[in-house]
Design an enzyme around this catalytic site. Structure first.
Site, PDB file in Angstrom:
ATOM      1  CG  ASN A  22     -45.244 113.433  -9.309  1.00 44.05           C
ATOM      2  OD1 ASN A  22     -44.992 114.133 -10.278  1.00 44.05           O
ATOM      3  ND2 ASN A  22     -44.462 112.438  -8.903  1.00 44.05           N
ATOM      4  NE  ARG A  74     -54.305  92.863  -5.600  1.00 42.49           N
ATOM      5  CZ  ARG A  74     -53.341  93.710  -5.258  1.00 42.49           C
ATOM      6  NH1 ARG A  74     -53.528  94.996  -5.358  1.00 42.49           N
ATOM      7  NH2 ARG A  74     -52.182  93.277  -4.823  1.00 42.49           N
ATOM      8  CB  ILE A 101     -51.721  96.143  -8.727  1.00 41.09           C
ATOM      9  CG1 ILE A 101     -50.198  96.269  -8.912  1.00 41.09           C
ATOM     10  CG2 ILE A 101     -52.368  95.536  -9.961  1.00 41.09           C
ATOM     11  CD1 ILE A 101     -49.469  94.966  -9.038  1.00 41.09           C
ATOM     12  CG  LEU A 102     -55.867 100.792  -9.446  1.00 37.93           C
ATOM     13  CD1 LEU A 102     -55.896 102.092 -10.248  1.00 37.93           C
ATOM     14  CD2 LEU A 102     -56.855 100.868  -8.285  1.00 37.93           C
ATOM     15  CG  ASN A 116     -49.505 105.660 -13.189  1.00 39.13           C
ATOM     16  OD1 ASN A 116     -49.420 106.099 -12.040  1.00 39.13           O
ATOM     17  ND2 ASN A 116     -48.659 104.748 -13.659  1.00 39.13           N
ATOM     18  CG  HIS A 118     -43.840 103.947 -14.694  1.00 34.53           C
ATOM     19  ND1 HIS A 118     -44.047 103.108 -13.607  1.00 34.53           N
ATOM     20  CD2 HIS A 118     -42.745 103.468 -15.333  1.00 34.53           C
ATOM     21  CE1 HIS A 118     -43.107 102.170 -13.612  1.00 34.53           C
ATOM     22  NE2 HIS A 118     -42.311 102.362 -14.636  1.00 34.53           N
ATOM     23  CG  ASP A 154     -46.168 100.428 -14.274  1.00 31.49           C
ATOM     24  OD1 ASP A 154     -46.912 101.316 -13.813  1.00 31.49           O
ATOM     25  OD2 ASP A 154     -45.356  99.805 -13.580  1.00 31.49           O
TER      26      ASP A 154
HETATM   27  C1  GAR Z   1     -42.929 109.096  -8.312  1.00 38.08           C
HETATM   28  O1  GAR Z   1     -41.602 109.021  -8.736  1.00 38.08           O
HETATM   29  C2  GAR Z   1     -43.829 108.354  -9.282  1.00 38.08           C
HETATM   30  O2  GAR Z   1     -43.409 108.451 -10.621  1.00 38.08           O
HETATM   31  C3  GAR Z   1     -43.697 106.945  -8.792  1.00 38.08           C
HETATM   32  O3  GAR Z   1     -43.693 107.043  -7.390  1.00 38.08           O
HETATM   33  C4  GAR Z   1     -43.131 108.306  -7.030  1.00 38.08           C
HETATM   34  C5  GAR Z   1     -44.098 108.993  -6.088  1.00 38.08           C
HETATM   35  O4  GAR Z   1     -43.513 110.147  -5.556  1.00 38.08           O
HETATM   36  N1  GAR Z   1     -44.769 106.121  -9.253  1.00 38.08           N
HETATM   37  C6  GAR Z   1     -44.621 104.828  -9.510  1.00 38.08           C
HETATM   38  O5  GAR Z   1     -43.594 104.221  -9.349  1.00 38.08           O
HETATM   39  C7  GAR Z   1     -45.875 104.143 -10.039  1.00 38.08           C
HETATM   40  N2  GAR Z   1     -45.562 102.937 -10.709  1.00 38.08           N
HETATM   41  P1  GAR Z   1     -44.434 111.281  -4.933  1.00 38.08           P
HETATM   42  O6  GAR Z   1     -45.339 110.581  -3.899  1.00 38.08           O
HETATM   43  O7  GAR Z   1     -43.480 112.211  -4.272  1.00 38.08           O
HETATM   44  O8  GAR Z   1     -45.207 111.894  -6.033  1.00 38.08           O
END
Ligand code: GAR
Length: 226
Positions: A22, A74, A101-102, A116, A118, A154
């Protein structure tokens, strides 16, 4: 001549913990000078995050704030992260696979400036293993969500979502690949809306500048359009 202040690009950081696909999609979009966000920093809590190498190869500044030496504290970790972000003059943060987690302390400091992605259609399936849980639940549509971050995990006002059909024969891996394609399209569009001021967070809602977000082209990928 255009007013340079009108074209000022928002100094943006991307926070990652792993692969960084991403992040790469965001960097590609922000490479265009008319994109309203300028990604000036990629930061991670994992020294071995693969995406950090990608960012360095792209010539982007990076910061590694390993959470491990901070143990359970944290907030101490977040204070260090926050100081680094501010040292780079960051105005907007994109969490992109940032698996830490923040605390409310950090989230409140960046409220409305922290977004974010998700891998589910929130509020369904917060947390982890979203694709396996969607298959288990038997949903016919699954997808991804970009949202403003609130202290609750989330959760937070939704900026944009993309849906995909769940097909017979899908496994969590197959479904995750189909959704990842949509994540890479959705996140840059959502970031452009926030950085360009077309959407903002007000209380628990996202306020858009116009109400043209149900045109047929946007029904599968629900992104406010202007
Ligand atoms: C992505 O699918 C993102 O939506 C998810 O982790 C992956 C990261 O992939 N995020 C979460 O699960 C957050 N709760 P990437 O490092 O290739 O972008």
């Amino acid at each position: 001549m255009s007013n340079p202040s009108q074209n000022r690009r928002v100094r943006t950081a991307v926070l990652i913990s792993g692969r960084g696909s991403n992040m790469s999609a965001l960097l590609a979009a922000a490479a265009g000078e008319d994109f309203p966000a300028n990604i000036v920093l990629v930061a991670t809590n994992r020294p071995d995050a693969r995406g950090i190498t990608t960012a360095q190869e792209a010539g982007i500044a990076t910061e590694i704030v390993d959470h491990k030496p901070f143990g359970r504290d944290r907030e101490a970790f977040e204070q260090t992260l926050d100081a680094r972000l501010r040292a780079h003059g960051i105005e907007l943060i994109c969490l992109a696979g940032f698996m830490r987690i923040l605390t409310p302390w950090f989230v409140e400091r960046w409220l409305g400036k922290l977004i974010n992605i998700h891998p589910s259609l929130l509020p369904s399936f917060p947390g982890t293993d979203t694709h396996a849980r969607a298959l288990e639940a038997g949903v016919r549509l699954h997808g991804c969500t970009v949202h403003f971050v609130e202290p609750e995990v989330d959760a937070g006002p939704i900026i944009a979502q993309a849906a995909v059909p769940v097909l017979s024969g899908d496994t969590p891996d197959i479904l995750s690949q189909r959704i990842l394609v949509q994540e890479h399209l959705l996140y840059p569009r959502a970031l452009a809306l926030v950085a360009g001021g077309a959407v903002r967070m007000e209380g628990r809602r996202v306020i858009t500048k116009a109400h043209t977000d149900t045109t047929p082209a946007n029904l599968a990928m629900a992104v406010p359009s202007f």
